[in-house]
Design an enzyme around this catalytic site. Structure first.
Site, short mmCIF file in Angstrom:
data_model
loop_
_atom_site.label_atom_id
_atom_site.label_comp_id
_atom_site.label_asym_id
_atom_site.label_seq_id
_atom_site.Cartn_x
_atom_site.Cartn_y
_atom_site.Cartn_z
N GLU A 86 57.41 26.05 51.80
CA GLU A 86 56.25 26.08 51.12
C GLU A 86 56.05 24.82 50.70
O GLU A 86 55.96 24.36 49.40
CB GLU A 86 56.27 26.89 50.05
N ARG A 123 78.15 34.20 49.51
CA ARG A 123 77.37 33.28 50.09
C ARG A 123 76.51 33.71 50.98
O ARG A 123 76.29 32.53 51.65
CB ARG A 123 78.42 31.96 50.07
N LYS A 173 61.13 35.05 52.10
CA LYS A 173 61.21 34.79 50.67
C LYS A 173 61.77 36.12 50.03
O LYS A 173 61.45 37.28 50.36
CB LYS A 173 59.84 34.79 50.04
N HIS A 210 49.51 37.93 40.21
CA HIS A 210 50.69 38.00 39.60
C HIS A 210 50.70 38.24 38.21
O HIS A 210 51.66 38.95 37.50
CB HIS A 210 51.69 36.92 39.99
N HIS A 237 51.18 46.25 43.44
CA HIS A 237 50.86 44.83 43.50
C HIS A 237 49.83 44.55 44.25
O HIS A 237 48.86 43.45 43.83
CB HIS A 237 52.08 44.54 44.64
N ASN A 267 49.16 32.02 48.74
CA ASN A 267 49.03 32.45 47.27
C ASN A 267 47.57 32.73 46.64
O ASN A 267 47.45 32.84 45.60
CB ASN A 267 49.79 31.19 46.41
N HIS A 274 46.82 35.31 44.24
CA HIS A 274 48.31 35.57 43.58
C HIS A 274 48.43 35.01 42.14
O HIS A 274 49.39 35.47 41.61
CB HIS A 274 49.22 35.27 44.63
N GLU A 281 46.66 42.70 50.69
CA GLU A 281 47.25 41.34 51.51
C GLU A 281 46.56 41.09 52.97
O GLU A 281 46.43 39.99 53.36
CB GLU A 281 48.76 41.69 51.71
N ARG A 302 51.89 26.76 53.55
CA ARG A 302 52.24 28.21 53.05
C ARG A 302 51.83 28.44 51.74
O ARG A 302 51.45 29.74 51.26
CB ARG A 302 53.79 28.29 52.96
N LYS A 355 50.21 35.74 58.88
CA LYS A 355 51.19 35.12 57.84
C LYS A 355 52.52 34.43 58.84
O LYS A 355 52.91 33.47 58.32
CB LYS A 355 51.94 36.42 57.25
#
Lengths: 353, 353
Positions: free
Chosen positions: A224, A112, A134, A239, A256, A232, A235, A176, A228, A214
């Site tokens: 987000e 956990r 993230k 993606h 990427h 994207n 993206h 990026e 935030r 960032k």
């Protein structure tokens, strides 16, 4: 300033803080997650920087985005158990975005949640993946479908790792950086376009600027809810292009940043069509990206498949695919609806320009 | 009071709040996670309570702790993807501890976390598993090794679900109620021992008291830095006994509460030996538990294996297995070291008394 707020620390300061963190927290065991590349190229540098300590246990995974999956997680959870990791163990993610994404997820879910530190070794990792908490893995051909948001205890930015990178990896990270500048301000974008990136000091300053952009965003909106989302930009299609190429036996996988670079061009075109983004700046974005990244070709069928993959995008709400677009440089707008036919037009612009 | 702080709501109030939550949040899709039992026994009650709404999608898993594993997670993540779940979907966990543990983990990691609601249908679920945000799955024969801590949006306590339970399941839940009383106060323990549990109203009050004890602890210490550890009274050996029986082809699996009941007796014996817990109260604890739970027998080899399994306990630090013991009823002490030979003595006390 950024340093105190979020414990992202450059070079010497980062290593010293890592040593103090380990001393202060008295971790029961110290794990370093590496892949085949970072084990050879980066671990020796890590050992030199942390020479005072030597009780490391190495967790090694296969290189490459295609291994950022649940099977690798199962192997790592098992290895942690076998090596006697407990709740007070530390995982240090030494590598690019794949390592920090996967290692962050492993650490956030093992017993956990145990502490972890990111030491990005790629440009992409430094300016993006290692920051903001993230983490996650790809699942069933779609990127980052399973993961959490959980902050690392510390991010150590060590520029000398960049020397270990092949040129295309360095360029991949620049996508990026461009994105950060484009959503942030004209000044920032102009600095990126006009600077001599071969000058080490200038380039390191730009990296730090990108980290700050960032970091400010994710600190203001860690989960987000709004701001935030602007990260994207490029993206949504980026993606989907990345997933499409990863999954298609007839295509080589794209890095990427290579996929995001295309995504940025497409999103900028869509911004021109839908939000009146200036035409001349669209061409500047296009030309800047084209000067670094090789052009890709996509058939109609491939574009259809890419559009189908958009439905897995995590930002979708109620079946609608929503884009981040730009009204102008530095003025992102979230939750923009884009029709499929306009996406075809965007690909046409990208390929014909 | 508890209701406002943590959104744990009894009966009518819980259902109304669930309906408002769904209306207010405008979830894109509503999923209900059930197992083979709760689909038949509890889902019809759910539909009646929520008759105003009908857009539910059912996620069904196989019953039983042995399915609380990563394979079931993979199936569920995949089903969520195929059913078009997005970040604004809701998962409602309708079932016992296994459902809320697994469903909470699925929801906490799908697309980096979506909302979930717990509707416990077992006594154990009501007084323990559904409260406090711990979720997770078993991994390689050890319990809850992979998971997160993440709060549900709402917990609906509906006593009428208890009518669907077989008697041994109801009794299993009582082990956690006893534990809550034992770590909380003599008054609470005496109320439990002297009350007529066949009186519905009295029993429901005791359930609510038990929920309040747990909820106060997890609110003060959600991440288990200190106080929350006391909830592990009886669980160190209890979990190991549970894992041992689950994994051993020659034994029948024990219900969680059945294993914890033994763990409570063992931990109370250890408390007498190490912290001077009163002998007469040890016998009272023993007799109370024995009046509900069937006695188990363990061979020397089995006890050795159980001791070996202790090494996977999540509370261990630096290889030492640490117990929660009692100085007296209502006075738990965490981080107590216990030798293996004393554990053998505890089993001897349990079996010979």
């Amino acid at each position: 300033m950024i340093e105190r707020e979020n414990l992202i620390l450059p070079n010497g300061k980062g290593w010293i803080t890592l040593a103090s963190l380990i001393a202060e927290k008295k971790y029961s065991k110290l794990f370093i997650l590496v892949d085949e590349n970072t084990e050879i190229l980066c671990l020796p540098i890590f050992y030199i920087k942390m020479e005072e300590m030597n009780e490391w246990k190495i967790l090694k995974i296969r290189d490459g985005e295609k291994n950022k999956n649940i099977e690798t997680c199962i192997e790592l959870w098992q290895e942690l158990l076998l090596e006697g990791a407990d709740r007070h163990s530390l995982v240090i993610n030494l590598g690019g975005g794949m390592i920090s994404d996967l290692g962050g997820f492993i650490a956030s879910t093992f017993k956990r949640g145990i502490d972890f530190v990111n030491i990005p070794t790629t440009l992409l990792g430094m300016v993006d993946a290692s920051i903001g908490g993230k983490n996650g893995i790809d699942f069933k051909n779609a990127k980052n479908q399973v993961g959490t948001v959980n902050q690392p205890k510390l991010v150590v930015i060590e520029h000398s790792f960049l020397k270990t990178l092949p040129k295309e990896q360095l360029i991949s990270g620049m996508a990026e950086m461009m994105k950060h500048s484009l959503i942030s301000s004209k000044d920032s974008w102009n600095r990126f376009v006009t600077s001599d990136l071969n000058d080490k000091a200038i380039f390191e300053n730009l990296i730090w600027e990108s980290i700050e952009i960032k970091n400010k965003i994710v600190q203001r909106d860690p989960l987000e809810k709004g701001l935030r989302k602007t990260l994207n930009f490029g993206h949504t299609l980026g993606h989907a292009i990345e997933s499409h190429c990863l999954d298609n036996p007839y295509r080589e996988a794209l890095l990427h940043g290579e996929a995001i670079a295309i995504g940025i061009i497409l999103a900028t075109f869509l911004s021109t069509e839908l939000l009146g983004f200036p035409q001349n700046e669209l061409l500047e974005v296009y030309n800047t990206i084209e000067s670094y990244f090789p052009k890709q070709k996509f058939s109609k069928n491939e574009i259809s498949n890419i559009i189908k993959l958009l439905s897995y995008d995590k930002k979708n709400i109620g079946g609608k695919v929503l884009f981040v677009l730009l009204e102008e440089i530095g003025k992102p707008k979230t939750d923009c609806f884009v029709s499929d036919s306009l996406i075809f037009n965007a690909f046409e612009f990208y390929e014909k320009s």
